[in-house]
Design a protein around this motif. Structure first.
Motif, PDB file in Angstrom:
ATOM      1  N   LEU A  33       0.822  -1.206   0.000  1.00 35.64           N
ATOM      2  CA  LEU A  33       0.000   0.000   0.000  1.00 35.64           C
ATOM      3  C   LEU A  33       0.857   1.258   0.000  1.00 35.64           C
ATOM      4  CD1 LEU A  33      -2.897   1.035   0.075  1.00 35.64           C
ATOM      5  CD2 LEU A  33      -2.783   0.990   2.569  1.00 35.64           C
ATOM      6  N   SER A  34       1.933   1.247   0.764  1.00 33.79           N
ATOM      7  CA  SER A  34       2.798   2.432   0.839  1.00 33.79           C
ATOM      8  C   SER A  34       3.519   2.698  -0.473  1.00 33.79           C
ATOM      9  CB  SER A  34       3.824   2.261   1.969  1.00 33.79           C
ATOM     10  OG  SER A  34       4.748   1.225   1.669  1.00 33.79           O
ATOM     11  N   MET A  35       3.724   1.654  -1.284  1.00 33.06           N
ATOM     12  CA  MET A  35       4.431   1.816  -2.548  1.00 33.06           C
ATOM     13  C   MET A  35       3.486   2.042  -3.724  1.00 33.06           C
ATOM     14  SD  MET A  35       7.542  -0.952  -2.187  1.00 33.06           S
ATOM     15  CE  MET A  35       8.473  -0.150  -3.487  1.00 33.06           C
ATOM     16  N   THR A  36       2.169   2.082  -3.460  1.00 33.36           N
ATOM     17  CA  THR A  36       1.206   2.266  -4.542  1.00 33.36           C
ATOM     18  C   THR A  36       0.256   3.432  -4.250  1.00 33.36           C
ATOM     19  OG1 THR A  36      -0.254   0.600  -3.512  1.00 33.36           O
ATOM     20  CG2 THR A  36       1.248  -0.157  -5.245  1.00 33.36           C
ATOM     21  N   THR A  37       0.704   4.392  -3.432  1.00 30.93           N
ATOM     22  CA  THR A  37      -0.158   5.521  -3.097  1.00 30.93           C
ATOM     23  C   THR A  37      -0.444   6.413  -4.307  1.00 30.93           C
ATOM     24  OG1 THR A  37       1.827   6.713  -2.367  1.00 30.93           O
ATOM     25  CG2 THR A  37       0.515   5.623  -0.678  1.00 30.93           C
ATOM     26  N   ALA A  38       0.383   6.348  -5.342  1.00 26.48           N
ATOM     27  CA  ALA A  38       0.185   7.170  -6.533  1.00 26.48           C
ATOM     28  C   ALA A  38      -0.769   6.536  -7.536  1.00 26.48           C
ATOM     29  CB  ALA A  38       1.527   7.444  -7.207  1.00 26.48           C
ATOM     30  N   TYR A  39      -1.382   5.399  -7.186  1.00 27.87           N
ATOM     31  CA  TYR A  39      -2.268   4.693  -8.099  1.00 27.87           C
ATOM     32  C   TYR A  39      -3.691   4.714  -7.562  1.00 27.87           C
ATOM     33  CZ  TYR A  39       2.126   2.943 -10.007  1.00 27.87           C
ATOM     34  OH  TYR A  39       3.376   2.868 -10.555  1.00 27.87           O
ATOM     35  N   ASN A  40      -4.665   4.737  -8.468  1.00 28.48           N
ATOM     36  CA  ASN A  40      -6.049   4.712  -8.037  1.00 28.48           C
ATOM     37  C   ASN A  40      -6.465   3.288  -7.666  1.00 28.48           C
ATOM     38  OD1 ASN A  40      -6.830   3.325 -10.465  1.00 28.48           O
ATOM     39  ND2 ASN A  40      -6.858   5.284 -11.538  1.00 28.48           N
ATOM     40  N   GLU A  41      -7.695   3.153  -7.198  1.00 27.86           N
ATOM     41  CA  GLU A  41      -8.135   1.856  -6.661  1.00 27.86           C
ATOM     42  C   GLU A  41      -8.144   0.768  -7.725  1.00 27.86           C
ATOM     43  OE1 GLU A  41     -11.894   0.018  -4.087  1.00 27.86           O
ATOM     44  OE2 GLU A  41     -11.766   2.166  -4.498  1.00 27.86           O
ATOM     45  N   GLN A  42      -8.562   1.104  -8.924  1.00 27.62           N
ATOM     46  CA  GLN A  42      -8.589   0.110  -9.999  1.00 27.62           C
ATOM     47  C   GLN A  42      -7.178  -0.344 -10.361  1.00 27.62           C
ATOM     48  OE1 GLN A  42     -10.440   1.487 -13.585  1.00 27.62           O
ATOM     49  NE2 GLN A  42     -10.278  -0.484 -14.643  1.00 27.62           N
ATOM     50  N   GLU A  43      -6.247   0.583 -10.400  1.00 28.13           N
ATOM     51  CA  GLU A  43      -4.862   0.232 -10.725  1.00 28.13           C
ATOM     52  C   GLU A  43      -4.239  -0.599  -9.613  1.00 28.13           C
ATOM     53  OE1 GLU A  43      -3.682   4.077 -13.526  1.00 28.13           O
ATOM     54  OE2 GLU A  43      -3.354   4.145 -11.369  1.00 28.13           O
TER      55      GLU A  43
END
Length: 236
Positions: A33-43
């Motif tokens: 989660l910390s490494m994907t904060t720049a992505y939306n929920e679908q991504e």
């Protein structure tokens, strides 16, 4: 027949029990989660699914061919640990030192980031999310060790162990997908401040894991060096 089924189920449990503690899907979920904060929920859902798929194949490749590949390139497991540990530690340090992600405002801005291309998602899913964050040198070492057990005597053993390993790896990979897919919902229960604290702590743990892996590999290399050098020094 019953004994054969029992042994087959036992082999599945053996592989799951060997892989699950070191992969630790619930423990890696906050890091994902910390490494994907720049992505939306679908991504994030796409990334979680691809990490599960990539992890499945990477573990199986390590299990069935890892020892042959290492022998071909004359690379030892301690070297794998040191190199992989450095990558893990670097990822943890990057998360810790990225001060731009410490505030609630930044987290909210990143949650509505622009869509990313499929190629970028595929690349990000494999490196660094699958390797070395999820399937690191420790997991690869365990997979190679399990792969050594696939070469047992008898046709039945040569058939049931690979099949059991594939099923067990699929179960572990699905647990990774599930924990990563719903990591954000779990984190919401902590609130904004709790999420930030938990993500910082996860980044620190990731950095410590990298240092630990490097230390394990370096210790093995040092022990091997001493074992080979001590006799020669004593003869002098």
């Amino acid at each position: 027949m019953l004994q054969t089924i029992t042994a087959f189920l036992g082999n599945i449990l053996l592989v799951v029990a060997a892989l699950m503690p070191i992969l630790n899907p619930p423990g890696h979920a906050p890091i994902f989660l910390s490494m994907t904060t720049a992505y939306n929920e679908q991504e994030k859902a796409i990334l979680a699914r691809r990490v599960g798929i990539y992890s499945f194949f990477l573990i199986l490749v390590s299990m069935f061919t890892g020892s042959y590949v290492l022998d071909f390139f004359e690379v030892s497991l301690p070297i794998i640990r040191v190199a992989g540990g450095l990558l893990v530690a670097a990822a943890g340090w990057k998360l810790l030192s990225d001060e731009g992600k410490n505030s609630n405002r930044k987290l909210e801005e990143q949650a509505v980031a622009l869509e990313h291309s499929n190629e970028e998602l595929r690349s990000r899913a494999f490196y660094p999310l699958t390797f070395p964050i999820t399937v690191g040198p420790g997991t690869i070492t365990v997979a190679i060790t399990l792969g050594a057990g696939l070469k047992g005597p008898g046709l039945l053993h040569r058939l049931d162990m690979p099949i059991a390993s594939i099923i067990a790896t699929a179960l572990v990979a699905y647990s990774l997908y599930f924990c990563y897919r719903y990591a954000e919902k779990i984190m919401r229960m902590l609130g904004s401040t709790g999420t930030i604290v938990f993500l910082r702590l996860s980044a620190f743990i990731l950095f410590c894991l990298g240092v630990q892996i490097v230390w394990d590999g370096a210790s093995a290399l040092l022990a091997d060096f001493v074992a080979h050098s001590a006799p020669a020094l004593l003869k002098r």
